[in-house]
Design an enzyme around this catalytic site. Structure first.
Site, short mmCIF file in Angstrom:
data_model
loop_
_atom_site.label_atom_id
_atom_site.label_comp_id
_atom_site.label_asym_id
_atom_site.label_seq_id
_atom_site.Cartn_x
_atom_site.Cartn_y
_atom_site.Cartn_z
N LYS A 135 4.39 -4.48 -2.93
CA LYS A 135 4.21 -4.13 -1.52
C LYS A 135 4.99 -5.08 -0.62
CE LYS A 135 1.68 -4.93 2.48
NZ LYS A 135 1.25 -6.16 3.17
N HIS A 155 -4.29 0.48 3.62
CA HIS A 155 -4.52 1.72 4.36
C HIS A 155 -3.75 2.89 3.74
CE1 HIS A 155 -6.59 -0.52 7.46
NE2 HIS A 155 -5.54 -1.29 7.64
#
Length: 229
Positions: A135, A155
């Site tokens: 990420k 999210h």
């Protein structure tokens, strides 16, 4: 591997998701940062709020005129400087480890060299640093290099699961792989930003506000009946 017809249907559904969410959220301008700045900022953002992340970032930049100065700081000073961002011992070790390795390899702390790498090579290089995951690497590619990749934070991962865009047991890393395969390249940045906003305001981890959701009629709500993710 999704068949061509299935992939076309997925792409159409994603376009509809983007269009609906975009109506409810203000447009976001893509900001380009220096690759090393983006990497360090993203390290600071791990497991904390945006407000605390930027407090740590601003303190770091105010304290040190450049990354060489941070490397030359007395033991513990960087850790104390970024304390507002949380997990300062762990994050300072990661940041100093990155800076030290870059200076040893490049002669100075810089990530300019990754601009010539393709996406997979750049991710492989960045995740070679201790404490840097997929990420974080994807954020550098997206926000610093302008590459068409979609970083998967908590999210994006949660909403992708609830929407059934990925299998129910897909990890964040697997979700990254799937979304970067099925989401049209030109929509990856926008979808990333929209899902983060949606996850903060509507599709929250606990008690999602499904009655206010612009995607309610097309969302299978995977996992929500058990408390959500």
């Amino acid at each position: 591997m999704t068949d061509p017809a299935g992939r076309q249907n997925e792409a159409q559904r994603i376009r509809q998701i983007v269009a609906r969410l975009a109506r409810a959220q203000p447009a976001s301008r893509k900001v380009r940062r220096d690759p090393l700045d983006e990497l360090i900022l993203t390290i600071l953002s791990q497991s904390t709020s945006d407000a605390n992340c930027y407090r740590g970032w601003e303190a770091l930049r105010a304290k040190y005129p450049d990354w060489e100065a941070a490397l030359a700081a007395p033991p513990g000073e960087v850790e104390e400087t970024i304390r507002p961002a949380g997990l300062s011992k762990q994050k300072s070790a990661t940041i100093l480890g990155v800076l030290s390795r870059l200076r040893n390899e490049q002669g100075s702390p810089t990530l300019d060299q990754i601009q010539t790498l393709d996406d997979s090579e750049a991710v492989e290089y960045l995740t070679g640093f201790k404490g840097v995951g997929v990420k974080t690497a994807a954020c550098v590619l997206c926000f610093a290099l302008g590459r068409d990749v979609i970083p998967v934070d908590t999210h994006v991962h949660r909403i992708a699961l609830r929407l059934g865009l990925v299998p129910e047991n897909a990890s964040a890393v697997r979700t990254h792989e799937i979304l970067n395969e099925i989401v049209p390249p030109e929509l990856r940045y926008e979808l990333h930003v929209l899902l983060i906003g949606h996850g903060r305001s509507v599709c929250t981890a606990r008690k999602p506000r499904c009655g206010e959701c612009d995607l309610a009629d097309c969302c299978p709500k995977v996992g929500i009946h058990t408390g959500g993710r």
